[in-house]
Each structure stands twice: as structure tokens, then as C-alpha cells.
Design a protein around this motif. Structure first.
Motif, PDB file in Angstrom:
ATOM      1  N   GLY A 164       0.849  -1.185  -0.030  1.00 10.98           N
ATOM      2  CA  GLY A 164       0.058  -0.077   0.056  1.00 10.98           C
ATOM      3  C   GLY A 164       0.823   1.232   0.061  1.00 10.98           C
ATOM      4  N   ASP A 165       1.978   1.261   0.835  1.00 11.21           N
ATOM      5  CA  ASP A 165       2.935   2.412   0.650  1.00 11.21           C
ATOM      6  C   ASP A 165       3.633   2.708  -0.695  1.00 11.21           C
ATOM      7  N   LEU A 166       3.946   1.478  -1.225  1.00 13.09           N
ATOM      8  CA  LEU A 166       4.536   1.748  -2.694  1.00 13.09           C
ATOM      9  C   LEU A 166       3.463   2.032  -3.725  1.00 13.09           C
ATOM     10  N   VAL A 167       2.308   1.622  -3.367  1.00 12.28           N
ATOM     11  CA  VAL A 167       1.084   2.435  -4.295  1.00 12.28           C
ATOM     12  C   VAL A 167       1.052   3.764  -4.173  1.00 12.28           C
ATOM     13  N   LEU A 168       0.919   4.328  -2.865  1.00  4.61           N
ATOM     14  CA  LEU A 168       0.855   5.571  -2.595  1.00  4.61           C
ATOM     15  C   LEU A 168       1.834   6.456  -3.133  1.00  4.61           C
ATOM     16  N   ASN A 169       3.054   5.853  -2.849  1.00  4.77           N
ATOM     17  CA  ASN A 169       4.211   6.667  -3.236  1.00  4.77           C
ATOM     18  C   ASN A 169       4.440   6.643  -4.789  1.00  4.77           C
ATOM     19  N   LEU A 170       3.869   5.738  -5.606  1.00  2.00           N
ATOM     20  CA  LEU A 170       3.764   5.726  -7.152  1.00  2.00           C
ATOM     21  C   LEU A 170       2.590   6.856  -7.247  1.00  2.00           C
ATOM     22  N   GLN A 171       1.503   6.785  -6.852  1.00  3.75           N
ATOM     23  CA  GLN A 171       0.631   7.513  -7.156  1.00  3.75           C
ATOM     24  C   GLN A 171       0.964   9.303  -7.069  1.00  3.75           C
ATOM     25  N   GLN A 172       1.673   9.319  -5.952  1.00  3.17           N
ATOM     26  CA  GLN A 172       1.988  10.721  -5.557  1.00  3.17           C
ATOM     27  C   GLN A 172       3.251  11.093  -6.799  1.00  3.17           C
ATOM     28  N   GLY A 174       2.626  10.593  -9.862  1.00  2.06           N
ATOM     29  CA  GLY A 174       2.253  10.642 -10.971  1.00  2.06           C
ATOM     30  C   GLY A 174       1.690   9.711 -11.618  1.00  2.06           C
ATOM     31  N   PHE A 175       1.676   8.304 -11.325  1.00  2.68           N
ATOM     32  CA  PHE A 175       1.266   7.141 -11.849  1.00  2.68           C
ATOM     33  C   PHE A 175      -0.395   7.076 -11.110  1.00  2.68           C
ATOM     34  N   ARG A 176      -1.007   7.696 -11.586  1.00  4.02           N
ATOM     35  CA  ARG A 176      -2.487   7.520 -11.448  1.00  4.02           C
ATOM     36  C   ARG A 176      -3.130   6.103 -11.554  1.00  4.02           C
ATOM     37  N   ASN A 177      -2.769   5.302 -12.353  1.00  5.09           N
ATOM     38  CA  ASN A 177      -3.063   4.215 -12.827  1.00  5.09           C
ATOM     39  C   ASN A 177      -2.646   3.128 -12.088  1.00  5.09           C
ATOM     40  N   VAL A 178      -2.099   3.172 -10.858  1.00  4.28           N
ATOM     41  CA  VAL A 178      -1.571   2.211  -9.973  1.00  4.28           C
ATOM     42  C   VAL A 178      -2.671   1.620  -8.875  1.00  4.28           C
ATOM     43  N   ALA A 179      -2.735   0.570  -8.720  1.00  5.71           N
ATOM     44  CA  ALA A 179      -3.551   0.040  -7.817  1.00  5.71           C
ATOM     45  C   ALA A 179      -2.838  -1.383  -7.076  1.00  5.71           C
ATOM     46  N   TYR A 180      -3.317  -1.569  -5.567  1.00  9.51           N
ATOM     47  CA  TYR A 180      -2.921  -2.779  -5.100  1.00  9.51           C
ATOM     48  C   TYR A 180      -3.881  -3.854  -5.420  1.00  9.51           C
ATOM     49  N   ALA A 181      -3.180  -5.042  -5.772  1.00  9.76           N
ATOM     50  CA  ALA A 181      -3.876  -6.432  -5.958  1.00  9.76           C
ATOM     51  C   ALA A 181      -3.827  -7.136  -4.527  1.00  9.76           C
ATOM     52  N   ASP A 182      -4.999  -7.577  -4.281  1.00 11.84           N
ATOM     53  CA  ASP A 182      -5.272  -8.159  -2.982  1.00 11.84           C
ATOM     54  C   ASP A 182      -4.997  -9.841  -3.453  1.00 11.84           C
ATOM     55  N   LYS A 183      -5.328 -10.258  -4.755  1.00 14.65           N
ATOM     56  CA  LYS A 183      -5.088 -11.725  -4.818  1.00 14.65           C
ATOM     57  C   LYS A 183      -4.189 -11.954  -5.998  1.00 14.65           C
ATOM     58  N   LEU A 184      -3.182 -12.656  -5.733  1.00 14.80           N
ATOM     59  CA  LEU A 184      -2.045 -12.720  -6.847  1.00 14.80           C
ATOM     60  C   LEU A 184      -2.670 -13.589  -7.817  1.00 14.80           C
ATOM     61  N   GLU A 185      -3.230 -14.639  -7.714  1.00 13.83           N
ATOM     62  CA  GLU A 185      -3.664 -15.345  -8.924  1.00 13.83           C
ATOM     63  C   GLU A 185      -4.497 -14.728  -9.918  1.00 13.83           C
ATOM     64  N   GLU A 186      -5.459 -13.825  -9.162  1.00 13.07           N
ATOM     65  CA  GLU A 186      -6.298 -13.182 -10.071  1.00 13.07           C
ATOM     66  C   GLU A 186      -5.387 -11.935 -10.967  1.00 13.07           C
ATOM     67  N   ALA A 187      -4.533 -11.419 -10.245  1.00  7.40           N
ATOM     68  CA  ALA A 187      -3.708 -10.321 -11.054  1.00  7.40           C
ATOM     69  C   ALA A 187      -2.790 -11.028 -12.103  1.00  7.40           C
ATOM     70  N   VAL A 188      -2.348 -12.071 -11.726  1.00 13.07           N
ATOM     71  CA  VAL A 188      -1.604 -12.874 -12.844  1.00 13.07           C
ATOM     72  C   VAL A 188      -2.263 -13.262 -13.911  1.00 13.07           C
ATOM     73  N   ARG A 189      -3.542 -13.516 -13.809  1.00 15.14           N
ATOM     74  CA  ARG A 189      -4.367 -14.196 -14.912  1.00 15.14           C
ATOM     75  C   ARG A 189      -4.731 -12.954 -15.656  1.00 15.14           C
ATOM     76  N   ARG A 190      -4.841 -11.550 -15.258  1.00 22.20           N
ATOM     77  CA  ARG A 190      -5.117 -10.355 -16.125  1.00 22.20           C
ATOM     78  C   ARG A 190      -3.911  -9.903 -16.677  1.00 22.20           C
ATOM     79  N   ALA A 191      -2.795 -10.114 -16.201  1.00 20.78           N
ATOM     80  CA  ALA A 191      -1.562  -9.171 -16.729  1.00 20.78           C
ATOM     81  C   ALA A 191      -1.165  -9.664 -17.841  1.00 20.78           C
ATOM     82  N   ASP A 192      -0.220  -8.615 -18.602  1.00 18.02           N
ATOM     83  CA  ASP A 192       0.237  -8.781 -19.875  1.00 18.02           C
ATOM     84  C   ASP A 192       1.571  -8.859 -19.578  1.00 18.02           C
ATOM     85  N   VAL A 193       2.145  -8.309 -18.621  1.00 20.41           N
ATOM     86  CA  VAL A 193       3.621  -8.175 -18.381  1.00 20.41           C
ATOM     87  C   VAL A 193       3.618  -8.348 -16.802  1.00 20.41           C
ATOM     88  N   ILE A 194       4.508  -9.248 -16.403  1.00 17.80           N
ATOM     89  CA  ILE A 194       4.457  -9.620 -14.993  1.00 17.80           C
ATOM     90  C   ILE A 194       6.136  -9.568 -14.476  1.00 17.80           C
TER      91      ILE A 194
END
Length: 319
Positions: A164-172, A174-194
Motif C-alpha cells: 500500500g505504501d508503494l502504491v501511494l508513493n507511485l501515485q504521488q 504521478g502514476f494515477r493508474n496504479v492499484a494494489y492487487a489483493d489476490k495474486l492469482e487473479e492479478a497474474v491471470r489478468r496481466a500482460d507483463v509480470i
């Protein structure tokens, strides 16, 4: 006179796109890079530490990274790794500069991953997943975003608070499109680059989760007994490395499946130098799963150190 270059100066100079270009240029050039030297010693407390020396050179410059790994430093509230970088004139041997190598290493590692992704990730990649929240992971979003325009960036860490801290730092930043993923499997299934940069001893990512066309960037496992993905991920991927000499033997990601007969070393498609020089093809289709495994190269440190030194020299001359 030898220059002492502080971390703040290094961070200010090593802009991601410029460092990626510097890495591409050095891989396209002529250089020498001996195998890194590991020396194990017992300190005054009876604890085994490791001294690592990483030399490389071109016709004009010599660079040596000196690293001490002290695993019990956490008991003293100190980092486990301390590193210095020394740059010398290759013609005369004159020391030119010495600089902190911690930030240098983190940035060049992330930018090497992004450089590989410029050849291996699909041009239309939309979702980037960063697995890990350590020193290298803190640079991966910026580095990968320098070579692909991502619509969404996901962060997953074992420690949700750290993520969460990393997400906040990135958003500050200028990366407004950053979010924390609660479930790793779900995030992996969606991602184009890991992009993974963890200290995990056991695989975090199951190959069954990885969709066609994904690019895997594996940084974290740096011993022959640790790995971030399982055998099924290895089997379904076209594998590229930073160097065969390091990645095939020093990282469990490849050393373990080679030892068990799962992976034939001859099946490795190529290395980063071959990609940069156009000697091999990168991604061959939109459905291909590509995998880049890095162990870290001394020549990457030299490319980063030279970028810093030349900029410092330019500023000194112009004053």
C-alpha cells in the motif's frame, strides 16, 4: 582528482529512459566481463559474510563493484548488503570516481528488465503486474513504463501494508493508474507483463495462471535454490537470459529445472546482448509466452556508472 559521487546525485542523473538507452548502447558495444568473484569469510563474530567483486571494462574504462553481504546485519538495524562502485581510466589506471552502488544497482536492474521487455513484451500490453515491494521493485513501474504505455499497473506484496505504501508513493509520483492487487492469482491471470522481484524461496506464480501472450520478467531468485515461478511456467515459456553463464547456474529459476531434467539448457533462446544486437528474434507471435531471467551483470553497473560520471563531468566543466 577522483570524484566521490553521492547517492542523491546518482538518483538525480539516472533517469529511466536515459539509463535504458545507455544499457542498450553498452550491450551493442565491445566489452569484457569476467565471471564475478565470490569470497566467503568469517567475521569477528563468527558469522560467514560474502565479499563479491564484479569487474568489467571497455577500451577506455574499468569498473569494479565491491559488495559485502552480511546476513546478520538486521540484528544491528543495518542493511544486509553494502556496495561501492569504483570507476577507473582503462588506459592509465587512474581512479576517476567512487560512488554508492546500492541505488545504482537497483535502477540498472529495473532498467535492464525494461530493456528486455522492449523486445519481448507485446506492443499492445495493457496491464503491468509488479510482484514485490523491495528496493528493485520500487523502480520497476517507472522503468517498464518507459518502454510500454500501460493502462493499468497492479502491485502485489506479501505484506499488504508495504504494498500500500508503494502504491501511494507511485501515485504521488504521478502514476494515477496504479492499484494494489489483493489476490495474486487473479492479478497474474489478468496481466500482460509480470515483473517479479522478491526473495521468495518457493514459487509464487503457477504456470497455469499465465495467459497466452504474457511476458514474465524474473529478477528476485538469485541463488541456485530459490525461484519465483514453478516448472509449468518454465515449460510453457520461450526463455531469454541476461547471460547464460550467470542465469543458468546461479539462479534456481533455471538451475532447478535443469537439474531435474525439466529444462534443456540448449533450449534457451538467447541473451540480452544478442537481442540488442539483433542477432536473435525476440517475441515471435502475439500468443507466445516469453520469460526473461536476470542474475545481474557487471557491465550493467559500468553503463550506469559511466552515465553518472559523464554527467557530473559535464556539469563540472560548464561551471
Amino acid at each position: 582528482m577522483m570524484k566521490i559521487i553521492k547517492k542523491e546525485t546518482i538518483d538525480a542523473i539516472l533517469e529511466y529512459s536515459k539509463l535504458i538507452d545507455a544499457l542498450r548502447h553498452v550491450f551493442q558495444s565491445r566489452f569484457t566481463m569476467p565471471v564475478r568473484h565470490h569470497h566467503f569469510y568469517q567475521n569477528a563474530e563468527g558469522i560467514e559474510n560474502t565479499l563479491i567483486l564484479m569487474p568489467s571494462w571497455t577500451d577506455n574504462y574499468i569498473g569494479i563493484k565491491q559488495v559485502v553481504v552480511a546476513p546478520e546485519n538486521h540484528r544491528k538495524n543495518l542493511p544486509a548488503i553494502h556496495a561501492l562502485y569504483t570507476l577507473l581510466d582503462a588506459v592509465t589506471g587512474t581512479p576517476l570516481a567512487q560512488m554508492d552502488a546500492a541505488g545504482l544497482t537497483s535502477r540498472r536492474t529495473a532498467c535492464t528488465s525494461a530493456l528486455a521487455a522492449s523486445y519481448l513484451a507485446r506492443d499492445d500490453s495493457k496491464i503491468l503486474l509488479i510482484v514485490g515491494g523491495g528496493k528493485v521493485a520500487q523502480h520497476l513501474v517507472q522503468a517498464h513504463s518507459a518502454v510500454r504505455a500501460y493502462e493499468q499497473i497492479l502491485i502485489w506484496t506479501r505484506n499488504e501494508s508495504k504494498g500500500g505504501d508503494l502504491v501511494l508513493n507511485l501515485q504521488q509520483a504521478g502514476f494515477r493508474n496504479v492499484a494494489y492487487a489483493d489476490k495474486l492469482e487473479e492479478a497474474v491471470r489478468r496481466a500482460d507483463v509480470i515483473s517479479c522481484a522478491t526473495l521468495s524461496h518457493e514459487p509464487l506464480i503457477n504456470g497455469e495462471w499465465i495467459k497466452a501472450g504474457t511476458h514474465l520478467d524474473l529478477i528476485g531468485s538469485h541463488t541456485p535454490k530459490t525461484r519465483e515461478v514453478d516448472d509449468s511456467a518454465i515449460l510453457k515459456s520461450s526463455i531469454f537470459v541476461d547471460s547464460r553463464a550467470g542465469a543458468l547456474h546461479e539462479t534456481g529459476e533455471l538451475a532447478i529445472p535443469i537439474a531435474t531434467g525439466i529444462l534443456d539448457p540448449a533450449s534457451i533462446k538467447g541473451d540480452i546482448k544478442e537481442l540488442c544486437c539483433g542477432e536473435i528474434m525476440g517475441r515471435s507471435s502475439s500468443d507466445e509466452i516469453t520469460l526473461f531471467k536476470s542474475a545481474g551483470l557487471a557491465i550493467e553497473d559500468l553503463a550506469a556508472a559511466l552515465l553518472v560520471y559523464r554527467n557530473v563531468e559535464k556539469e563540472t566543466t560548464s561551471v
